[in-house]
Design a protein around this motif. Sequence first.
Motif, PDB file in Angstrom:
ATOM      1  N   UNK A 178      43.800 -70.970  -7.173  1.00  0.00           N
ATOM      2  CA  UNK A 178      43.302 -71.244  -8.523  1.00  0.00           C
ATOM      3  C   UNK A 178      41.825 -71.589  -8.550  1.00  0.00           C
ATOM      4  N   UNK A 179      41.350 -72.335  -7.552  1.00  0.00           N
ATOM      5  CA  UNK A 179      39.941 -72.751  -7.575  1.00  0.00           C
ATOM      6  C   UNK A 179      39.013 -71.537  -7.501  1.00  0.00           C
ATOM      7  N   UNK A 180      39.263 -70.640  -6.564  1.00  0.00           N
ATOM      8  CA  UNK A 180      38.437 -69.442  -6.448  1.00  0.00           C
ATOM      9  C   UNK A 180      38.559 -68.553  -7.671  1.00  0.00           C
ATOM     10  N   UNK A 181      39.790 -68.420  -8.199  1.00  0.00           N
ATOM     11  CA  UNK A 181      40.007 -67.602  -9.396  1.00  0.00           C
ATOM     12  C   UNK A 181      39.202 -68.147 -10.567  1.00  0.00           C
ATOM     13  N   UNK A 182      39.194 -69.465 -10.712  1.00  0.00           N
ATOM     14  CA  UNK A 182      38.472 -70.080 -11.835  1.00  0.00           C
ATOM     15  C   UNK A 182      36.974 -69.793 -11.763  1.00  0.00           C
ATOM     16  N   UNK A 183      36.371 -69.880 -10.575  1.00  0.00           N
ATOM     17  CA  UNK A 183      34.940 -69.596 -10.440  1.00  0.00           C
ATOM     18  C   UNK A 183      34.629 -68.128 -10.733  1.00  0.00           C
ATOM     19  N   UNK A 184      35.442 -67.225 -10.202  1.00  0.00           N
ATOM     20  CA  UNK A 184      35.213 -65.795 -10.414  1.00  0.00           C
ATOM     21  C   UNK A 184      35.460 -65.410 -11.872  1.00  0.00           C
ATOM     22  N   UNK A 185      36.437 -66.039 -12.505  1.00  0.00           N
ATOM     23  CA  UNK A 185      36.711 -65.767 -13.918  1.00  0.00           C
ATOM     24  C   UNK A 185      35.548 -66.218 -14.800  1.00  0.00           C
ATOM     25  N   UNK A 186      34.985 -67.374 -14.490  1.00  0.00           N
ATOM     26  CA  UNK A 186      33.827 -67.865 -15.258  1.00  0.00           C
ATOM     27  C   UNK A 186      32.654 -66.904 -15.098  1.00  0.00           C
ATOM     28  N   UNK A 187      32.430 -66.414 -13.885  1.00  0.00           N
ATOM     29  CA  UNK A 187      31.344 -65.450 -13.676  1.00  0.00           C
ATOM     30  C   UNK A 187      31.592 -64.166 -14.464  1.00  0.00           C
ATOM     31  N   UNK A 188      32.834 -63.695 -14.474  1.00  0.00           N
ATOM     32  CA  UNK A 188      33.169 -62.481 -15.232  1.00  0.00           C
ATOM     33  C   UNK A 188      32.887 -62.686 -16.723  1.00  0.00           C
ATOM     34  N   UNK A 189      33.363 -63.796 -17.266  1.00  0.00           N
ATOM     35  CA  UNK A 189      33.160 -64.074 -18.694  1.00  0.00           C
ATOM     36  C   UNK A 189      31.681 -64.232 -19.015  1.00  0.00           C
ATOM     37  N   UNK A 190      30.934 -64.856 -18.110  1.00  0.00           N
ATOM     38  CA  UNK A 190      29.494 -65.050 -18.328  1.00  0.00           C
ATOM     39  C   UNK A 190      28.782 -63.701 -18.413  1.00  0.00           C
ATOM     40  N   UNK A 191      29.099 -62.789 -17.500  1.00  0.00           N
ATOM     41  CA  UNK A 191      28.469 -61.465 -17.527  1.00  0.00           C
ATOM     42  C   UNK A 191      28.876 -60.681 -18.777  1.00  0.00           C
ATOM     43  N   UNK A 192      30.124 -60.817 -19.176  1.00  0.00           N
ATOM     44  CA  UNK A 192      30.579 -60.156 -20.407  1.00  0.00           C
ATOM     45  C   UNK A 192      29.743 -60.622 -21.596  1.00  0.00           C
ATOM     46  N   UNK A 193      29.548 -61.920 -21.700  1.00  0.00           N
ATOM     47  CA  UNK A 193      28.795 -62.473 -22.830  1.00  0.00           C
ATOM     48  C   UNK A 193      27.309 -62.115 -22.730  1.00  0.00           C
ATOM     49  N   UNK A 194      26.771 -62.129 -21.506  1.00  0.00           N
ATOM     50  CA  UNK A 194      25.353 -61.800 -21.331  1.00  0.00           C
ATOM     51  C   UNK A 194      25.052 -60.363 -21.749  1.00  0.00           C
ATOM     52  N   UNK A 195      25.907 -59.422 -21.335  1.00  0.00           N
ATOM     53  CA  UNK A 195      25.663 -58.025 -21.712  1.00  0.00           C
ATOM     54  C   UNK A 195      26.001 -57.794 -23.182  1.00  0.00           C
ATOM     55  N   UNK A 196      26.957 -58.545 -23.708  1.00  0.00           N
ATOM     56  CA  UNK A 196      27.295 -58.474 -25.137  1.00  0.00           C
ATOM     57  C   UNK A 196      26.102 -58.878 -25.996  1.00  0.00           C
ATOM     58  N   UNK A 197      25.447 -59.963 -25.619  1.00  0.00           N
ATOM     59  CA  UNK A 197      24.273 -60.422 -26.373  1.00  0.00           C
ATOM     60  C   UNK A 197      23.168 -59.372 -26.366  1.00  0.00           C
ATOM     61  N   UNK A 198      22.967 -58.734 -25.225  1.00  0.00           N
ATOM     62  CA  UNK A 198      21.930 -57.706 -25.111  1.00  0.00           C
ATOM     63  C   UNK A 198      22.263 -56.485 -25.968  1.00  0.00           C
ATOM     64  N   UNK A 199      23.519 -56.054 -25.933  1.00  0.00           N
ATOM     65  CA  UNK A 199      23.916 -54.870 -26.696  1.00  0.00           C
ATOM     66  C   UNK A 199      23.971 -55.132 -28.194  1.00  0.00           C
ATOM     67  N   UNK A 200      24.170 -56.380 -28.592  1.00  0.00           N
ATOM     68  CA  UNK A 200      24.135 -56.710 -30.019  1.00  0.00           C
ATOM     69  C   UNK A 200      22.774 -56.390 -30.624  1.00  0.00           C
ATOM     70  N   UNK A 201      21.718 -56.564 -29.819  1.00  0.00           N
ATOM     71  CA  UNK A 201      20.363 -56.328 -30.327  1.00  0.00           C
ATOM     72  C   UNK A 201      20.013 -54.847 -30.301  1.00  0.00           C
ATOM     73  N   UNK A 202      20.600 -54.090 -29.365  1.00  0.00           N
ATOM     74  CA  UNK A 202      20.372 -52.643 -29.344  1.00  0.00           C
ATOM     75  C   UNK A 202      21.415 -52.002 -28.427  1.00  0.00           C
ATOM     76  N   UNK A 203      22.396 -51.345 -29.022  1.00  0.00           N
ATOM     77  CA  UNK A 203      23.475 -50.743 -28.219  1.00  0.00           C
ATOM     78  C   UNK A 203      23.039 -49.368 -27.740  1.00  0.00           C
ATOM     79  N   UNK A 204      22.320 -49.363 -26.623  1.00  0.00           N
ATOM     80  CA  UNK A 204      21.762 -48.139 -26.076  1.00  0.00           C
ATOM     81  C   UNK A 204      21.993 -48.140 -24.567  1.00  0.00           C
TER      82      UNK A 204
END
Length: 582
Positions: A84-110
């Motif tokens: 669970x500990x390793x899964x939690x860290x990797x899951x947080x990283x996955x969600x962080x990247x999802x949100x980071x690229x989401x924010x970028x594409x919101x401004x210009x989906x290209x």
Amino acid sequence: GMMRVINWCCKSTGVWALGITVCLFGLTLLLITPVYDQPDDSTMGLVVSGYGNVDGPDEHLIYSNVLIGLILKKLYLTAPLVPWYGIYLLLIQFLAHWILIYALLLLNRDYRCVLGYLLFFLVVGVYCLTHTQFTTTAFLAGMAGVAVILASLFLDSEGSHHSWLKWIGALCLIASSLIRYASFQMLILASVPLLLVTLYQLFKVTKFKPYLVPAAVAVVGVLGCKMYDTHYYQKDNDWRNFIEYHAAAAEVSNYVLVPYTEETRPVFENVGWSYVDYFMIRQFNYLDPEGFSSANLRNFNKQKNALNLRKHPQVMQARVVAFKTAFTNPVTVFCFVAAIFFASLNQRHYWQRSIVKWLLVWSTLIMLGLIIYQKLPERVFIPLTALPLYLSLLLNLPNLVSQIKKMKFKKYLVFRTGVLLLFLVASVSVWGQVKRSDQKVKATVEFKNDLKNLKEIWPDKVFLTACRFPVDLFLPHDNQSEIQGLKWLYLTGRQKSPLFEQKMKVYGIHSPYTELYETDRLYLILHPRLIPLFKLYIKQHYGVDLKIISIYEGGHFRVYCVSVAETNKNTNAETEYSVKKE
């Protein structure tokens, strides 16, 4: 109905961002196995899983909020063989990247924005996976929060309103503070120039009222969780005493090395320490309750802080080395160069261009401050340089893509050439991380085999292990159960904690160091380089010459049998000592 769902998926920026993130992680995990960067995370995993304790899972992670510890403890009690500990860290990283690229594409989906983020992921994202650590994971989560808040500000300044962005940002910031509060503080400090300039630039064209409630929730959430964590430790006398002790010991062991000179000698003499004692605590090998008492630790710190050691040659040299290490790291250099590259392509009168340069200057100043006043580990300066790179993409790339689409962009050749060169460098960086991951995976197999051998050969022995014991070779996807059944006392700075004391009580050990050579119950696991220091320390404090024999040589550690040397069994002579400078 199915067509409606398909149309929604095609139009939804969030779904596109999720798909891209799944592809990035999927392809990366085909090439790379995530590995830990430091023993800290493995140790925290061993605590919360119960495999490092005698009484099962425990929520006291110390560095992460106890709320995370309580959740993970419940999960381990429900399914103990799931990592669970390793899964939690990797899951947080996955969600962080999802949100980071989401924010970028919101401004210009290209697709060019996706390629820009791919550069960030190949260098920073892959680094964080091959150096999985709760400090960098917390910073990534906080970056995601800052990113969606900025995207929301830009979109609201153009007339649209996305209320969920504010709440996503607030939740990300709270999550960051839970994972590591110090990382959250560092993120806020590093983001101050950008937040102030953004508010100034958008003040007249943005309605800030919708931000008030999410902002209040974020502030109350962060501070409330921190207060709960503090209260949780304070309500238990043993844990409260340990936290105070741990903080004092950390200030001695974690910060810049104090040289032993005529000026500093009184500091050591006033607490009854030799330089050998000081090196023992620097290596986390402090066990004696009198010599390393809370009063001595606080007294040493107080006197040390009163001295002006910043100009001492030895201290200056250590800082020069730290400076070179920080600013010549390939990831750091890439982040600085790429951030400047994307910002410089924007039009001169755009504030988004100039703020990136100020952010780089501000991050550099923060790093210099850390070098001067503290030690600067890699897990701190990598996020500090990754932040300006991502913000350079977020602030400049959508605008550059718009100019390209409108045929108003005059530096397209420079843009394509620069991006191609950056991708080549990023590919080299990924290859380096692949090799590091492969080496650690191979070492993990050897470590697990060694643990199996120790339990089979010496099932009744207790192993006193120094901080060099390579538990960081456990992988995030390991449940760490291979160490279950091994009797061990791990010197990592958690000495005097209730969990450590409980172990000693169950094993029937009063004084580990004396029992090493007075009985045959304990064996020592120590790095060979520290053997001379250990022998000097025992000679100085116990008047005993030790005979230390290697009885097991594992792939990444050695086991020693400790006894009293024949030549000194009946003597208690004092000896002079000298310690090689660290």
